[in-house]
Design an enzyme around this catalytic site. Structure first.
Site, PDB file in Angstrom:
ATOM      1  CB  CYS A 151      79.117  50.085  31.684  1.00  0.00           C
ATOM      2  SG  CYS A 151      78.412  51.226  30.473  1.00  0.00           S
ATOM      3  CE  LYS A 170     113.691  29.548  39.997  1.00  0.00           C
ATOM      4  NZ  LYS A 170     113.923  30.952  39.629  1.00  0.00           N
TER       5      LYS A 170
END
Length: 738
Positions: free
Chosen positions: A439, A110
């Site tokens: 938070c 490839k």
């Protein structure tokens, strides 16, 4: 959504701008992670999911657009021997072949280049185009004229390419001559050899010009030139790997057809072979891997294709790839470097994500400078501290990743994960049962506020055209946007916006018109856009189908708080953050704003227990969603933002219009992989037909729609005697609905 945006960004950088920021292995890992998530949560598949996209659009290209007669697809990837074996087994199952039936396949390297299609008519090259998004590419006919490997006229000749290192049968030998068909489109990769790449970069550096990151970038940048003389000055090459549109395919197998292409004078890989067993495929994969460093060009894996063309036709395609082909990628490459810092990033939901800053290191031709550390627990597991020597790799669930800490045993102070938000200094905690530290300030945290504003205008939420991330940040920094309601007050800022960089009268008016068009938004999209934890697009629709109006939902969620766990932390209440008080109070005369009124003859408000039970009775809503809704409406600053927003917009009642159909009133379950639509779209279709889409099979289920890969749900349906149809039959039901 964040993962999809990452993939889209890297698609654009790779395909459209030839300037990738991550390696192929990193990109593959992101796509793989997306596929894994879609398999586990099919109901969350986005309409624009990367799993259905090929390449990238060419809207910004200076080259002329060209539509492909036959779409240029990509390939699905495998990373293990087991996945290759499953690919072969899957082909057998699809074709209903015996377990011992021979399934011959071609295998070839490839190449890491730029996909290009060459259209020949009567043997003469008439057009060359890049892949683009698979359907539309760029016309590079004038450019490929300067690539010596690409003949302007196909020849009828015998061909003797280099003898491959093959296991069974390689491309070679002579054979009879062959006349090319009237129309034949050869597809392959334009690439640059490694030695040519190094020479080009040396020349670029001596002239003070751009240095290319790797040979693939150099090839892409050289081919996609408006001035073909630039392409002519670059050493580009070409290897064919297949074909597209053809008036005739003068062969019955992939291998034979590639031999013919070679005889016509177009180079094909010398490593292309035909294999008749999985064992031989894997052996050739390892053989190519051993030769990888010595090859003239870069490769990143091996491609397998079913050899028989009639079988390829039967197997067909899925969303973006053929069922008859697969790319077997090489393992990730590793490198050693130093962890120089750990930064904490705050996301839309308040999650604190640690990011490791690295001493730059080259891994497989790509410079890596950052690595995600996931969360507090992952830092503890790795035992990493600033200054540690670490090993990273460019593959895995999240890329790049740390795979080893080489200095773990050195006696130094451990890293202390922050217990306060670095953006607003509010307390940061991990809720019970969770590993993520968040938070607690919610919308008053600057980091969360900006990210939530971006989410609010995103495509799946209000989808406000022209109000992108860059604009959100710009207007936020100017103090014009702090909460969603501020978006609808931007019309008062028109004179301030006009004249800023990139903003002229027309563009400002277009933006304001797009905002005004959302004054009566879809209630489910608005709910999703608020970014309430665990309330995704599908859940938002399920909630609105039950409660119809947003105030009705709020009433139940507030009542359910008494049955849910109390929320932690929080900060001072404000309307959308900052020190500003709420800009407006609810107008109770508007039936879609503010809390509900309860006339004397109205039923008493629900008890907490009843409200909790009612929410849980909604399909797809569990205790986590109920708690998230209750917590959201328990926070004063969230309520202030909600009420402020509903003074600016008036979402109409959420009523799903249905059509008469054969499934009206039934419960429908979708299972397996849907190939022509997302799971989200399928559920929407079911709802429009008067059915209810469920996530599990039970005795109440009326119909199961099964795609490839359907598992336990299909077995349950069979055991219960429930009707099962495929996706094509479902499409027929949709078409025939009144």
């Amino acid at each position: 959504m964040r993962l999809a945006k990452q993939i889209a960004k890297h698609n654009r950088l790779y395909h459209a701008e030839d300037s990738p920021e991550v390696s192929d292995a990193e990109y593959d890992a992101l796509v793989r992670r997306n596929a894994e998530l879609e398999a586990v949560f099919p109901h969350l598949v986005r309409p624009d999911s990367p799993s259905g996209l090929v390449g990238h659009d060419v809207a910004a290209s200076p080259l002329r657009k060209v539509a492909h007669e036959v779409r240029m697809m990509s390939l699905d990837n495998s990373f293990t021997d087991e996945e290759v074996a499953e690919f072969v087994a899957r082909v057998r199952r699809f074709l209903a072949l015996p377990d011992d039936a021979e399934v011959a396949m071609t295998a070839e390297d490839k190449i890491d280049g730029l996909s290009c299609s060459l259209r020949y008519e009567n043997g003469r090259l008439v057009r060359a185009a890049t892949r683009g998004d698979g359907q539309v590419g760029e016309d590079v006919t004038a450019n490929v004229a300067h690539i010596a490997d690409i003949p302007q006229v196909l020849e009828s000749r015998e061909h003797h390419p280099p003898t491959p290192s093959s296991l069974e049968e390689g491309v070679g030998g002579g054979g009879p001559t062959s006349t090319p068909p009237e129309v034949f489109e050869i597809r392959g990769e334009v690439y640059m050899a490694k030695a040519d790449f190094l020479a080009l970069n040396a020349a670029q550096e001596s002239k003070g010009d751009k240095i290319f990151a790797n040979p693939r970038n150099a090839a892409a940048g050289s081919l996609r030139q408006k001035d073909a003389t630039v392409t002519a000055s670059r050493p580009l090459r070409f290897l064919a790997h297949g074909w597209g549109a053809a008036s005739e395919v003068p062969a019955t197998t992939q291998f034979e057809m590639m031999q013919k292409i070679a005889r016509w004078g177009v180079p094909v890989s010398p490593l292309l072979v035909r294999c008749t067993s999985t064992e031989n495929l894997l052996a050739h994969y390892r053989s190519i891997g051993q030769q990888r460093a010595d090859l003239l060009y870069d490769i990143d894996g091996v491609v397998y294709k079913v050899d028989r063309l009639d079988w390829q036709e039967r197997l067909g395609f899925v969303a973006k790839a053929p069922r008859w082909g697969m790319a077997h990628k090489f393992p990730a490459e590793r490198a050693e470097t130093t962890l120089e810092a750990i930064d904490i990033q705050v996301g839309r939901t308040g999650k604190l994500t640690p990011v490791g800053r690295l001493k730059p290191v080259l891994v497989g031709g790509v410079t890596v400078t950052n690595v995600t550390l996931h969360n507090r627990d992952e830092i503890g597991r790795l035992g990493v501290r600033i200054g540690d020597r670490i090993v990273i790799q460019r593959a895995g669930d999240v890329i790049p990743q740390i795979v080893e800490n080489l200095t773990r045993d050195e006696p130094r102070e451990p890293y202390h994960f922050p217990d306060h938000c670095p953006e607003c200094q509010s307390e940061a905690v991990a809720e019970e049962g969770e590993v993520d530290v968040r938070c607690t300030a919610g919308l008053i945290c600057p980091a969360q506020r900006v990210e939530r504003l971006k989410h609010f205008v995103s495509r799946a939420a209000l989808d406000i055209e022209g109000l992108g991330e860059k604009t959100i940040v710009e207007f936020y920094q100017l103090g014009w946007l702090e909460s969603p309601a501020d978006i609808f007050r931007l019309r008062k800022r028109r004179s301030d916006i006009v004249g800023r960089e990139g903003w002229k009268d027309k563009s400002v008016d277009n933006l304001l018109a797009a905002i005004e068009a959302k004054r009566e938004p879809d209630a489910a999209r608005l709910l999703f856009g608020l970014g309430i934890r665990h309330v995704g697009a599908v859940t938002a629709r399920d909630l609105m189908k039950r409660f119809v109006t947003l105030p009705a939902l709020r009433e139940v969620a507030e009542a359910a708080h008494h049955e849910s766990s109390p929320v932690r932390g929080g900060g001072p209440a404000s309307a959308g953050g900052g020190d500003s008080p709420s800009r407006a109070t609810p107008d109770n005369s508007n039936p879609y704003t503010g809390p509900l009124n309860h006339p004397a003859d109205a039923p008493p408000p629900r008890s907490g227990e009843d409200a909790h039970a009612e929410l849980l009775s909604i399909d797809g809503v569990g205790p986590v969603v109920v708690e998230a809704l209750a917590d959201f409406f328990h926070e004063p600053h969230n309520v202030a933002v909600w009420e402020d927003l509903l003074c600016e917009v008036s979402p109409p009642p959420y009523i799903v219009e249905t059509r008469a159909s054969a499934v009206a009133g039934k419960i429908v379950v979708f299972t397996g992989k849907l190939e022509t639509m997302s799971r989200d779209e399928a559920k929407a279709q079911a709802e429009a037909l008067g059915a209810r889409a469920a996530g599990s099979v039970s005795a109440k289920t009326g119909l199961v729609v099964a795609g490839p890969g359907a598992g336990s749900k299909l077995k349950q349906a069979a055991a219960l005697g429930i009707e099962v149809i495929d996706e094509a039959a479902w499409a027929e039901i949709v078409r025939n609905a009144g």
